[in-house]
Each structure stands twice: as structure tokens, then as C-alpha cells.
Design a protein around this motif. Structure first.
Motif, PDB file in Angstrom:
ATOM      1  N   PRO A   1      45.080 -16.025 110.414  1.00 34.81           N
ATOM      2  CA  PRO A   1      46.096 -15.036 110.015  1.00 34.81           C
ATOM      3  C   PRO A   1      47.015 -15.582 108.946  1.00 34.81           C
TER       4      PRO A   1
ATOM      5  N   GLY B   1      46.394 -14.178 115.478  1.00 33.57           N
ATOM      6  CA  GLY B   1      46.967 -13.102 114.679  1.00 33.57           C
ATOM      7  C   GLY B   1      47.855 -12.197 115.509  1.00 33.57           C
TER       8      GLY B   1
ATOM      9  N   ALA C   1      48.300  -8.866 109.802  1.00 32.39           N
ATOM     10  CA  ALA C   1      48.388 -10.152 110.479  1.00 32.39           C
ATOM     11  C   ALA C   1      47.012 -10.666 110.852  1.00 32.39           C
TER      12      ALA C   1
ATOM     13  N   ALA D   1      51.572 -11.058 114.251  1.00 32.35           N
ATOM     14  CA  ALA D   1      52.152  -9.797 114.740  1.00 32.35           C
ATOM     15  C   ALA D   1      52.468  -9.954 116.215  1.00 32.35           C
TER      16      ALA D   1
ATOM     17  N   SER E   1      49.933 -14.020 108.760  1.00 31.08           N
ATOM     18  CA  SER E   1      51.176 -13.868 109.518  1.00 31.08           C
ATOM     19  C   SER E   1      50.815 -13.555 110.965  1.00 31.08           C
TER      20      SER E   1
END
Lengths: 336, 441
Positions: free
Chosen positions: B129, B229, B111, B133, B131
Motif C-alpha cells: 500500500p 492496506g 490504500a 485505510a 497508504s
């Protein structure tokens, strides 16, 4: 007591009225076969009692005789193990309001709220009796006048003397004009002056037609206040009647103590001939006569003296008291 | 009914005139609430224990975890313990060995971006990022202090990660990008043809130019708008809950005590009325047999409700206590008062003197207070005592108050504590009834 004894409250009519065997016109209060035990101690044994309207009835007995327990059952405060109570034709019991409207209770304790004034205490009791508004206020003022506390009406009861508290307590029992006023040892803890005032007020209530049930271990109070009395000991009612009847029941004679000068032997002989005189003794300047009813003999004594040139110095009538009655019946003194 | 209200009104008037009753019933619990809230607001002296879980086990997550652990080495009031995974952390919480846990989630490194940031920038991708986290904080029941510490740790981690990401992004976007675009980055990273020192100096002198302030500000705005992130998982199911501060816990605690103190003074009043003959006089009046006792009970119940209301109101307004749903609060408090009344009836049925009434009421109230977590939070009590606390209606009340304040529960969610409290009250009242009847007849 009902024949065969009763094992529970007497059967009542659908409205809790007295059974047909009792004539309500004759008795304001009827107790039949009242019995109460506390554990192994039988406090009251099968008590029968009847008080007529307007009658002052005294319940006399030493401490622990069962007077307060009897009163408590009569007022519906304690559930009897057996027996029944009717007041003004209505069956009285624990938790039942019936019959209590005719009853005014002055408990042995002061039974007042110390932090409230006399007026506030009476107003509360009056409201519980169903009085309201203007009628309540008027009635509170009236009873305060009766007990001579009108000028202290707004003072807290905690500031009252014992006698004043007792008078306030009596006032509380009178608010709703009960037909029966129950006073349980109302002069306990009261100074002699207040005691006398209380007794006078109670006697006046009796004269005005309120029936009284007065309990005490002071025989002189009961004799003074009551028309008829019952004597209790160890839970039993051992005697009942007027004072005269109680005294006669033990065969005691009145004693006339006469101090005189002159021909006392002839005077004594004349006394022996009077009806009702049982015995005459002479001793120096004193002649002692025993008679059934000293008060009825007394008026005949004085005319006897003059023809005999006897000068009467003093005449006393010493009547047997309830102490002697109690002693004769139980072998013990009334006051322990 | 009229007799009931007359008798209750008389007793209320007497109690209000009696200032000592007001002090005992309202003043003392109120003072206790304030004092205990202030005293326990800073913790109860034991170190706070928090577990740290590295579920990602990446180079990045390991570095973060090491840094956090090192940072608390010198802190005496907080003890960090490593746990293998979230499940083990939850077991430690349930066992009471730690109060809370911070979980670095699996996928953390991904992430935050794989590899060094410049590589990602060279490929033309936006820094940031791919994704998000979610960092998880798990808190044990009635563990407000540990929970606060764990949240603080989580916040620190997130802030640090964001700072690093921002710094990297700033460096890449504002400096290195130009050099990469020029192909120089390939040149200096070719393992077969390492660049000379002179070439590196030239490159970095061009690369590490001071960025334009406006460019930095623009980057900052982008960073603020875009998700970082790493974020905190605020899903309630993951264990995170609103913390209960001391006032929010001990305020209701003292309110319950106030109710117990006030209402269990009723047996004394009943015995006094019996002794001074006023009860006898009331019973001789043409009123229902139950009216004298019921009037007394109504009076103390009303004062108990007022006492609770005063304490709760003051701690809410003056100390900022969070008490939760008002309807639930009222229902639970009423149940407490009814329980106190039943307890008072039981005491009245077994005592004979005012001294006995005072002594028994004080002993029972104190015992219930200790067992129910009124002076010490339940989790700090020995396990055996915590089990016994389940048998105390006031302990159930504290669970209800905690649910209202910490979990945002409504009256529907606290029906179980209310039912338990009322059930116990009913049992106590039934047990008391024969004794009371025996005394009066």
C-alpha cells in the motif's frame, strides 16, 4: 398536679434536675400531669404519681386502662403530650439517657433475643447499662442465681418455658442494680407455678429495698406484691392508696363468718358490743358480723365464746377486694 | 458509639447464625449471577443487526461489501443492513435498529493500490500500500453481541484483503517480475498488437513458475512487518470499545440485587424487635435514642457490602468478569448500599407488620430490578421503560458499572452516577425520618 396545669414538660434545672418545688428526698419517682393521646383517643389523662424509695407501687386496671402507656412515658419510651417525669432527681424523656441509669424495665413482652443464650442476652443488656469485664460477668452470674436459672445460663432462650423466659427478662432488669424496677404485667402468659415463683422473687426484691412499679390487671398480684396502689380506668387514675385505704374509701365492711354451737343469741349480743362491729346477724349455726377492720376484731371474738359455752367451729374473715372497690368506683367489673 | 457497635454486633451475630439469611442474601444472587451469565452469554434469541457502510464506493470496496453481504445471506442470527454513510449508521444505532456498524472507509481502494497489481510492479514500485485505510467499527451502548459480530466482520474483511494482497505480491514478486523486466509484459499488453496464443502460453509458462519456498517465506515476513492496506480503527472516539461479556454485565447486576435483598430485610427485623419488646428494652437503656436503629442499619449495611463483594469476587474469579477500576467499583458499590439503606428506612416508616415489610420490600426490589436492566439489558427494553430507568438509582449504578468495565473509567468518570445514587438516598432518608420518629414516639 401543678396549679393551673402544665402545657409542656416542667421546667428543669440546668442539669435536668427536679425543680425546687419537689423534695427529692421524699420521692424516687415523680410524675406530674402526664397526658398522652393517640389521635382522638386520650390514653392517659393528667396522671400524677409519686413513688418513694423502696416502695412497691401497683398500678391496677383493666386492659386498655392506660397502664402501659403510663409506664412507657415514665420510662422515656413515649413522648408525653404534656407533663414530666423525674426519676432519682433527674428529668426523664425520650432520647435522653438521664435518669435511666436508676431505672430497670421488665417489658410486657419477653423482650429477649431467642437465638441468644440467657447469658448472652444478659451480657448484652449489661453492656448497654455500662457494665464491663469482670464486673459484668459477676453480675450476670448473680442475677441468674436470683432468678434460679444459673444451670440454664448457656441455653438458648428459645428453649425456655414461658416462666423461665420471664425470669430471664426480670434478671435483665436487675443487672445494673436499679433503684426502681418497672414490671409491666410480668406474669402474662406464664403457668401458675412459674407465676408464683416470679411473684416471690419480686416480693423479695422489694424487701431488699428496690422500689417497684408493678402493673397488672390481676388484683390479687397487686395486693400481694404492693404496699400502695393506684387504680386506672379509661386513662384516669380513679383511686390511690393502700389496700385498706381503698377499701375504706368506698365504705365497705369486712365480714366475719362464724360457725358455732351453743348460746348463739348471747354470743351475737356480745359481738354487737365490740368496738368496730357495725352489724351482727344470726342464722341457725352461723353468726355473721360486719366490721370496719375484721382482722382487729377477730382476736376479741374467741375470748367471748368460752364464758358462754359457745363452741366455735370455724371463723372466716371476708375482706372486700379491689374488685369491689373498682365496681363501686366505676360500676364495672375489673376483669372484662 | 459503643451502643451502636454492640447492637450492630448482636444483629450481625444473629444473621450469621441464621443460615437462611445468608442463603437469601448471598447464595441466591450468586446463583442468579452464574446462571444468567451462562444463559445470556450466547445472546437473547433476537438476530444481531449490523449495518454495513461503503464510504469509498469504489469497484474494490463494492466488491468487498457485496462479498460480505452475500456471505451472511444464509445466516439467520445476523442481519446485515446497508447504510449510506457513517452518519446514517450511527443514527440507526441510536434508534436501536442496529446494534453496530462496519464502515469501509473512503480511500480504501487507493490504500490497497490503484489498478491491477502487475501495473504497479512494472513501474518498479514495491508491491504494497501507498497508504493505510482505517476500517471503522461503531458499537451501540450495551451491545456486546452486535459489537462482537461487527468486529468479526471487520476482521474477516481485513484478513481477506491481506490474503489477496499477499497473493498478488507473491505472484508479482516471485513470478511476473522477471517477465516484466524482460519487456514481455509490454508486449502482451499492447492493444495495437495483441500477442498470439502461442506467445501468451510461452509467457505464462515462464511466469507462473512455482515459487521458491524461501522466497515465499521472506515475502510473508515482509507482509507481516509492513502495515496492510486496511486496518481496524481502534480509536475509542470512533465508537469501538471493549466488549462487555455477559458475566461482566450481570455480575454487577446481581451484586446490586444482593444488596437490595439484604438491606431491605431490615424493616422486617425492626418490626420483629418492636413486637418482641427488645427494641423497647434497648430504648429504656441509657443510650442515645438513635443507637438501636442505627445499629440495625449498620449491621445490614455491612452484610450488604459483603454480599456485593462475594458476588463480584466470584464472577470475577470464576467467570472471568471484567469489572474495571477497583476504587471506582468500591465507591459505586458503597453508594448502592447506602441507597438500599435509605430505601429500607422508607419501607420501615410506612409498614406496620413483618408481612407488610416483606411484601413491600420484595415488590420494590423486583420493580427496580426490571426497570434498572438487571434481568434484561436496557437496550432490549421498550423506549418508555428505558426512560423510566433513568429515574432508578440502580439503573444509574448499572451505567456506572458498565463504564468501569467497558470504557475503562475511573472513579472520576463515574461521579455522576454516584452523585445521583447518593442524592436519591438522601431524599429517601429525609422522607422516611418523620415516619420513623412517629413510630417510636
Amino acid at each position: 398536679m401543678a396549679a393551673g396545669g402544665e402545657t409542656g414538660p416542667a421546667p428543669t434545672g440546668s442539669r435536668g434536675e427536679a425543680p425546687g418545688a419537689q423534695d427529692p428526698s421524699e420521692a424516687l419517682v415523680t410524675c406530674r400531669g402526664l397526658r398522652k393521646s393517640f389521635g382522638d383517643l386520650v390514653a392517659v389523662h393528667d396522671l400524677d404519681l409519686a413513688i418513694a424509695p423502696g416502695e412497691s407501687y401497683g398500678l391496677l386496671g383493666p386492659n386498655g386502662a392506660g397502664k402501659t402507656t403510663a409506664i412507657s412515658m415514665l420510662c422515656g419510651l413515649v413522648r408525653p403530650d404534656r407533663g414530666a417525669v423525674w426519676i432519682d432527681g433527674q428529668s426523664v424523656g425520650v432520647g435522653r439517657a438521664a435518669g435511666k441509669q436508676a431505672l430497670g424495665l421488665v417489658p410486657q413482652q419477653m423482650a429477649l433475643y431467642d437465638d441468644l443464650s440467657a447469658r448472652e442476652n444478659l451480657a448484652l443488656l449489661g453492656r448497654l447499662q455500662g457494665l464491663r469485664g469482670r464486673e459484668l460477668r459477676r453480675r450476670v452470674d448473680e442475677v441468674l442465681e436470683v432468678v434460679q436459672l444459673a444451670d440454664r445460663a448457656n441455653d438458648r432462650v428459645a428453649t425456655f418455658s414461658g416462666g423461665m423466659q420471664r425470669r430471664t427478662s426480670i434478671a435483665g432488669g436487675l443487672l445494673h442494680r436499679p433503684r426502681l424496677l418497672v414490671l409491666d404485667e410480668p406474669t402474662v402468659g406464664v403457668d401458675p407455678q412459674s407465676r408464683n415463683a416470679i411473684l416471690e422473687q419480686v416480693i423479695e426484691l422489694g424487701r431488699e429495698g428496690t422500689a417497684l412499679l408493678y402493673t397488672s390487671h390481676y388484683m390479687e398480684e397487686v395486693e400481694r406484691v404492693c404496699d400502695r396502689m393506684g387504680i386506672m380506668d379509661h386513662g384516669h387514675k380513679i383511686a390511690e392508696g393502700t389496700r385498706r385505704e381503698l377499701v375504706d374509701s368506698i365504705g365497705s365492711l369486712d365480714r366475719l363468718l362464724i360457725e358455732a354451737t351453743g348460746d348463739l343469741d348471747s354470743f351475737a349480743d356480745r359481738l354487737r358490743d365490740l368496738a368496730g362491729v357495725e352489724q351482727v346477724d344470726r342464722d341457725d349455726a352461723t353468726v355473721t358480723a360486719l366490721a370496719r377492720n375484721g382482722r382487729s376484731v377477730l382476736p376479741q371474738v374467741i375470748p367471748l365464746a368460752a364464758p358462754l359455752d359457745v363452741e366455735l367451729l370455724s371463723v372466716e374473715v371476708d375482706e372486700p377486694d379491689l374488685e369491689q372497690v373498682f365496681l363501686a368506683l366505676t360500676g364495672r367489673a375489673l376483669r372484662d | 458509639m459503643r451502643a451502636l457497635l454492640l447492637i450492630a454486633g448482636r444483629d450481625l451475630r444473629s444473621r450469621l447464625r441464621d443460615r437462611s439469611g445468608l442463603i437469601q442474601g448471598i447464595g441466591v444472587p450468586l446463583v442468579l449471577a452464574v446462571v444468567i451469565s451462562l444463559a445470556f452469554g450466547g445472546g437473547n434469541g433476537d438476530p444481531v443487526r449490523v449495518a454495513l457502510v461503503d464510504a469509498d464506493e469504489s469497484e474494490r470496496s463494492t466488491a468487498i461489501a457485496d462479498e460480505v453481504l452475500a456471505g451472511f445471506d444464509e445466516v439467520e442470527d445476523v442481519v446485515l443492513t446497508e447504510a449510506a454513510d457513517e452518519a446514517e449508521a450511527r443514527e440507526l444505532i441510536a434508534a436501536g435498529e442496529v446494534g453496530a456498524a462496519v464502515v469501509l472507509p473512503e480511500g480504501l481502494a487507493e490504500a490497497l493500490g490503484a489498478g491491477p497489481a502487475p501495473v504497479a510492479a512494472a513501474e518498479g514500485s514495491e508491491t504494497g500500500p501507498d497508504s493505510v485505510a482505517e476500517l471503522v467499527v461503531v458499537v451501540g451502548d450495551s451491545q456486546p453481541v452486535a459489537g462482537a459480530v461487527a468486529e468479526g466482520i471487520a476482521g474477516q474483511i481485513i484478513a481477506q484483503v491481506d490474503q489477496v494482497a499477499f497473493s498478488v505480491a507473491a505472484t508479482i514478486e516471485l513470478g511476473v517480475r522477471e517477465a516484466i523486466a524482460a519487456g514481455d509484459f509490454e508486449a502482451i499488453t499492447d492493444p495495437d498488437a495483441p500477442a498470439s496464443e502461442a506467445a501468451l502460453d510461452d509467457l505464462f509458462s515462464e511466469v507462473l513458475v512455482p515459487p521458491d519456498v524461501e522466497d515465499v517465506a521472506a515475502l510473508g515476513e515482509r507482509a507481516a512487518e509492513a502495515p496492510g492496506g486496511l486496518v481496524l480503527d481502534d480509536d475509542a472516539d470512533a465508537g469501538a470499545r471493549e466488549r462487555l461479556d455477559a458475566a461482566s454485565y450481570f455480575g454487577p447486576s446481581m451484586a446490586v440485587l444482593a444488596a437490595l435483598f439484604v438491606v431491605t430485610s431490615a424493616p422486617r427485623a425492626l418490626i420483629r424487635e418492636r413486637r418482641q419488646g427488645t427494641l423497647q428494652r434497648l430504648r429504656a437503656a441509657p443510650i442515645p435514642a438513635w443507637a438501636p436503629m442505627a445499629g440495625l442499619a449498620l449491621s445490614v449495611a455491612l452484610i450488604g457490602i459483603v454480599a456485593m463483594g462475594v458476588v463480584l469476587g466470584v464472577v470475577s474469579v470464576a467467570l472471568g468478569a471484567q469489572l474495571g477500576d477497583p476504587v471506582g467499583l468500591a465507591a459505586l458499590s458503597l453508594a448502592v448500599v447506602l441507597f438500599a439503606g435509605a430505601l429500607a428506612a422508607l419501607i420501615a416508616s410506612v409498614v406496620r407488620t413483618e408481612q407488610q415489610a416483606d411484601g413491600l420490600a420484595a415488590a420494590v426490589t423486583f420493580a427496580l430490578a426490571v426497570l434498572g436492566g438487571h434481568f434484561i439489558e436496557l437496550h432490549a427494553l421498550p423506549d418508555g421503560v428505558q426512560t423510566v430507568a433513568l429515574a432508578t438509582p440502580n439503573g444509574w449504578a448499572m451505567r456506572g458499572y458498565t463504564a468501569l468495565a467497558a470504557d475503562g473509567a475511573g472513579v472520576g468518570e463515574i461521579l455522576l452516577p454516584i452523585a445521583v445514587i447518593l442524592g436519591v438516598a438522601a431524599v429517601l432518608a429525609l422522607v422516611a425520618l418523620p415516619g420513623l420518629r412517629r413510630q417510636e414516639a
